[in-house]
Design an enzyme around this catalytic site. Structure first.
Site, PDB file in Angstrom:
ATOM      1  N   THR A 242      62.399  17.478 -12.703  1.00  0.00           N
ATOM      2  CA  THR A 242      62.507  17.509 -14.315  1.00  0.00           C
ATOM      3  C   THR A 242      62.025  19.095 -14.349  1.00  0.00           C
ATOM      4  OG1 THR A 242      61.366  15.239 -14.414  1.00  0.00           O
ATOM      5  CG2 THR A 242      60.735  16.804 -15.936  1.00  0.00           C
ATOM      6  N   CYS A 296      65.367   8.738  -6.592  1.00  0.00           N
ATOM      7  CA  CYS A 296      64.790   9.075  -8.054  1.00  0.00           C
ATOM      8  C   CYS A 296      64.537   7.683  -8.510  1.00  0.00           C
ATOM      9  CB  CYS A 296      65.948   9.750  -9.051  1.00  0.00           C
ATOM     10  SG  CYS A 296      67.568   8.997  -8.751  1.00  0.00           S
ATOM     11  N   GLU A 397      55.938  11.994  -8.921  1.00  0.00           N
ATOM     12  CA  GLU A 397      56.879  11.611  -8.040  1.00  0.00           C
ATOM     13  C   GLU A 397      56.777  12.283  -6.576  1.00  0.00           C
ATOM     14  OE1 GLU A 397      61.062  13.345  -8.754  1.00  0.00           O
ATOM     15  OE2 GLU A 397      61.732  11.203  -8.375  1.00  0.00           O
TER      16      GLU A 397
HETATM   17  P1  NAP Z   1      65.387  20.523  -7.560  1.00  0.00           P
HETATM   18  O1  NAP Z   1      64.714  21.556  -6.924  1.00  0.00           O
HETATM   19  O2  NAP Z   1      65.446  20.465  -8.999  1.00  0.00           O
HETATM   20  O3  NAP Z   1      67.172  20.883  -7.045  1.00  0.00           O
HETATM   21  C1  NAP Z   1      68.097  20.314  -7.509  1.00  0.00           C
HETATM   22  C2  NAP Z   1      69.319  21.229  -7.547  1.00  0.00           C
HETATM   23  O4  NAP Z   1      69.155  22.152  -8.569  1.00  0.00           O
HETATM   24  C3  NAP Z   1      69.476  21.982  -6.413  1.00  0.00           C
HETATM   25  O5  NAP Z   1      70.843  22.080  -6.230  1.00  0.00           O
HETATM   26  C4  NAP Z   1      68.819  23.306  -6.354  1.00  0.00           C
HETATM   27  O6  NAP Z   1      69.173  24.414  -5.588  1.00  0.00           O
HETATM   28  C5  NAP Z   1      69.116  23.433  -8.131  1.00  0.00           C
HETATM   29  N1  NAP Z   1      68.252  24.436  -8.697  1.00  0.00           N
HETATM   30  C6  NAP Z   1      67.062  24.842  -8.261  1.00  0.00           C
HETATM   31  N2  NAP Z   1      66.596  25.690  -9.237  1.00  0.00           N
HETATM   32  C7  NAP Z   1      67.686  25.747 -10.169  1.00  0.00           C
HETATM   33  C8  NAP Z   1      67.822  26.891 -11.499  1.00  0.00           C
HETATM   34  N3  NAP Z   1      66.681  27.260 -11.887  1.00  0.00           N
HETATM   35  N4  NAP Z   1      68.813  26.578 -12.177  1.00  0.00           N
HETATM   36  C9  NAP Z   1      69.635  25.709 -11.707  1.00  0.00           C
HETATM   37  N5  NAP Z   1      69.880  25.129 -10.611  1.00  0.00           N
HETATM   38  C10 NAP Z   1      68.627  25.033  -9.907  1.00  0.00           C
HETATM   39  O7  NAP Z   1      65.266  19.050  -7.115  1.00  0.00           O
HETATM   40  P2  NAP Z   1      65.215  18.822  -5.567  1.00  0.00           P
HETATM   41  O8  NAP Z   1      63.746  18.613  -5.463  1.00  0.00           O
HETATM   42  O9  NAP Z   1      66.111  19.357  -4.542  1.00  0.00           O
HETATM   43  O10 NAP Z   1      65.664  17.021  -5.704  1.00  0.00           O
HETATM   44  C11 NAP Z   1      64.785  15.832  -5.955  1.00  0.00           C
HETATM   45  C12 NAP Z   1      64.465  15.736  -7.113  1.00  0.00           C
HETATM   46  O11 NAP Z   1      65.719  15.055  -7.944  1.00  0.00           O
HETATM   47  C13 NAP Z   1      63.865  14.595  -7.687  1.00  0.00           C
HETATM   48  O12 NAP Z   1      62.693  14.846  -8.558  1.00  0.00           O
HETATM   49  C14 NAP Z   1      64.377  13.407  -7.957  1.00  0.00           C
HETATM   50  O13 NAP Z   1      64.061  12.567  -8.716  1.00  0.00           O
HETATM   51  C15 NAP Z   1      65.539  14.009  -8.502  1.00  0.00           C
HETATM   52  N6  NAP Z   1      66.899  13.287  -8.689  1.00  0.00           N
HETATM   53  C16 NAP Z   1      67.285  12.567  -9.829  1.00  0.00           C
HETATM   54  C17 NAP Z   1      68.393  11.542  -9.731  1.00  0.00           C
HETATM   55  C18 NAP Z   1      68.699  10.923 -11.078  1.00  0.00           C
HETATM   56  O14 NAP Z   1      69.662  10.431 -11.308  1.00  0.00           O
HETATM   57  N7  NAP Z   1      68.088  10.814 -12.105  1.00  0.00           N
HETATM   58  C19 NAP Z   1      68.962  11.303  -8.752  1.00  0.00           C
HETATM   59  C20 NAP Z   1      68.480  12.024  -7.447  1.00  0.00           C
HETATM   60  C21 NAP Z   1      67.424  12.959  -7.569  1.00  0.00           C
HETATM   61  P3  NAP Z   1      68.463  24.592  -4.278  1.00  0.00           P
HETATM   62  O15 NAP Z   1      69.289  23.470  -3.143  1.00  0.00           O
HETATM   63  O16 NAP Z   1      68.822  25.856  -3.945  1.00  0.00           O
HETATM   64  O17 NAP Z   1      66.909  24.181  -4.395  1.00  0.00           O
END
Ligand code: NAP
Ligand code: MG
Length: 503
Positions: A242, A296, A397
């Site tokens: 989020t 998620c 979460e």
């Molecule tokens: P995240 O840190 O938000 O990263 C997701 C993606 O965004 C990665 O590719 C990340 O790159 C990139 N990112 C990071 N900072 C960014 C920025 N400032 N601008 C654009 N892109 C950026 O999430 P995560 O911790 O890796 O993943 C887990 C989260 O995803 C959990 O909150 C989960 O609930 C959520 N999720 C949601 C769903 C859904 O369908 N609702 C499904 C699966 C997961 P990097 O790899 O370099 O960090």
């Protein structure tokens, strides 16, 4: 050992590329920089992957822009045929893809084989078939006019996905975007870029024209942020946390991009006193422990009627303790490592968060004692009981094999607990009472509700959330609406228009 050797050691037959994929070719990053990707089983490096910077994203956007006219005007059935061929290729190379995904993410091979690969193929197949079935409308307007709508692609679409289901999530994003005639710049998560690059190879083999799909692994704060800002990108579709979702919205404001967000969740999984306990125990364990809880839509709040809570927990705890945690390439493994050490430590830190607020640790809460797993990102299936539904472990979460138990006395209390978070992604309930089931389906603040089941997904069924879980929907006709814009066309067929300026 290089990636090809390691891949061979893991039983991979096809060579795996580790460059960026831009305009139909694998290329190094302009800066020459790379990122190491690690095997979560022991944190050994498995590949050096080119790391995209701004210059590479610019090249990818330019390639996607120049591919757009041809791709968007191609007969929809021909676009569809390429996606259908891709689905066949994914199945033909299914075992290699499953092993690659397991090597990169730690998903148990059993799950990669039974879920990630078939669901990925199913998604490309569904949207391949959809390409020529999604259509505009004819609107009955005033006499003498024909009014119809065109569903046109949005343009170049930027897509950013997380590391928890890299193979599947790239398909959920790319398949509808491509079926609708958009071209794509995709950034996989920095720690799990391999399956997306392999899909790029298979896409080329399926006949995808150069530039239609561009894959740019890199850092979120650099490549991801730049995609969200880029004036040449018309829409950004994001799955992740989020907090990052908010940054994407801000970054997208410059050119008023269309934004689609699939964010976090804190799914309530409610078990009523009349539930079939055997099914509920099994389904609830799956809801939280599948994919090491890195989902998620995980059922991370287990909300139990107090009359059955003890009986339920006795069986649930025994089942959790019996889950086979081990090397993900071992076909008997039921739970593998988490995907990174940093994330493992974050998940484990929530045991103290629970204790600080008076929570009770019922099972797990630590790394497994098996020395063979000591260097990896493993966490035992963990169950805590929270003192209140307002506590942090019942609100935040955790994104791991970590479930928070809460109890209730009445339906109203169950509903208040379930809806007592800012998230609104998935929710489930187990009951034999038909009226209650449908009432809860209506009242739950969620994008998806499962009754006597949990965590079902299908390419035809809309997937997404409300509130802090984001907006927009993946899958089904809804996804096609998200990836198109509607144009209304007016034709004067035989209208008698009175002269506006009679002379
Ligand atoms: P995240 O840190 O938000 O990263 C997701 C993606 O965004 C990665 O590719 C990340 O790159 C990139 N990112 C990071 N900072 C960014 C920025 N400032 N601008 C654009 N892109 C950026 O999430 P995560 O911790 O890796 O993943 C887990 C989260 O995803 C959990 O909150 C989960 O609930 C959520 N999720 C949601 C769903 C859904 O369908 N609702 C499904 C699966 C997961 P990097 O790899 O370099 O960090
Ligand atoms: Mg990895």
């Amino acid at each position: 050992m290089n990636l090809a050797d390691l891949s061979a050691a893991a039983g991979l037959k096809a060579p795996i590329r580790h460059q960026l994929f831009i305009n139909g070719r694998f290329v190094d990053a302009q800066s020459g920089q790379t990122l190491a990707t690690l095997n979560p089983h022991d944190n050994s490096p498995i590949a050096e992957v080119a790391m995209a910077g701004h210059a590479d994203v610019d090249l990818a956007v330019a390639a996607a822009q120049s591919a757009l006219p041809r791709w968007s005007r191609m007969a929809a059935a021909d676009r569809g045929r390429i996606l259908l061929r891709l689905a066949d290729l994914i199945e033909a190379h299914g075992e290699d893809l499953a092993r690659l995904e397991t090597l990169d993410t730690g998903h148990p091979l059993k799950d990669s084989r039974a879920l990630d690969v078939p669901r990925t193929a199913a998604c490309y197949r569904y949207f391949g078939g959809m390409a020529d079935k999604f259509q505009g409308e004819t609107i009955p307007v005033e006499a003498g006019f024909l009014n119809y709508t065109l569903r046109e692609p949005v343009g170049v679409v930027g897509q950013v996905v997380p590391w928890n289901f890299p193979l599947m999530f790239t398909s959920w994003k790319m398949a509808p975007a491509l079926a609708a005639g958009n071209t794509v710049v995709m950034k996989p998560a920095e720690i799990t870029p391999l399956s997306a690059l392999r899909i790029a190879e298979l896409m080329a083999e399926a006949g995808m024209p150069d530039g239609v799909v561009n894959i740019v692994p890199g850092l979120g704060a650099v490549a991801g942020q730049y995609i969200a800002e880029h004036p040449g990108i018309a829409k950004v579709a994001f799955t992740g946390s989020t907090a990052t979702g908010r940054r994407i919205v801000q970054a997208s404001a410059g050119n008023l991009k269309k934004v689609q967000l699939e964010l976090g969740g804190k799914g309530a999984n409610i078990v009523f006193e009349d539930a079939n306990l055997t099914a509920a125990v099994n389904g609830s364990a799956w809801a939280i422990f599948h994919n090491q809880g890195q989902a998620c839509i995980a059922g991370s709040r287990l909300v139990l009627h107090e009359r059955i809570a003890e009986a339920f927990l006795e069986r649930f705890v025994a089942l959790a303790r019996s889950i086979r945690v081990g090397h993900p390439l071992d076909a008997a493994t039921e739970m593998g490592p988490l995907t990174s050490l940093q994330h493992r430590d974050r998940v484990l830190s929530y045991v103290d968060v629970a204790r600080t607020q008076g929570g009770e640790l019922i099972a797990g809460g630590k790394t497994p004692s098996d020395p063979a797993l000591a260097a990896g990102c493993y966490v035992e299936p963990t169950i805590v009981r929270a003192a209140s539904w307002r506590d942090r472990v019942a609100q935040e979460e955790v994104f791991g094999p970590f479930v928070t138990v809460l109890t209730f006395k009445t339906d109203e209390e169950a509903l208040a607990i379930a809806n007592g978070t800012d998230y609104g992604l998935g929710s489930g309930l187990w009951t034999a009472n038909l009226q209650r089931a449908h009432r809860f389906a209506r009242e739950l603040n969620a994008g998806m509700v499962w009754i006597n089941s949990y965590k079902r997904v299908n390419p035809g069924s809309p997937f997404g959330g409300v509130g802090q879980s984001g907006y927009g929907r993946e899958m089904g006709f809804d996804a096609m609406r998200e990836y198109t814009q509607v144009k209304s066309v007016w034709v004067n067929v035989d209208a008698q228009i009175p002269p506006w300026y009679p002379r």
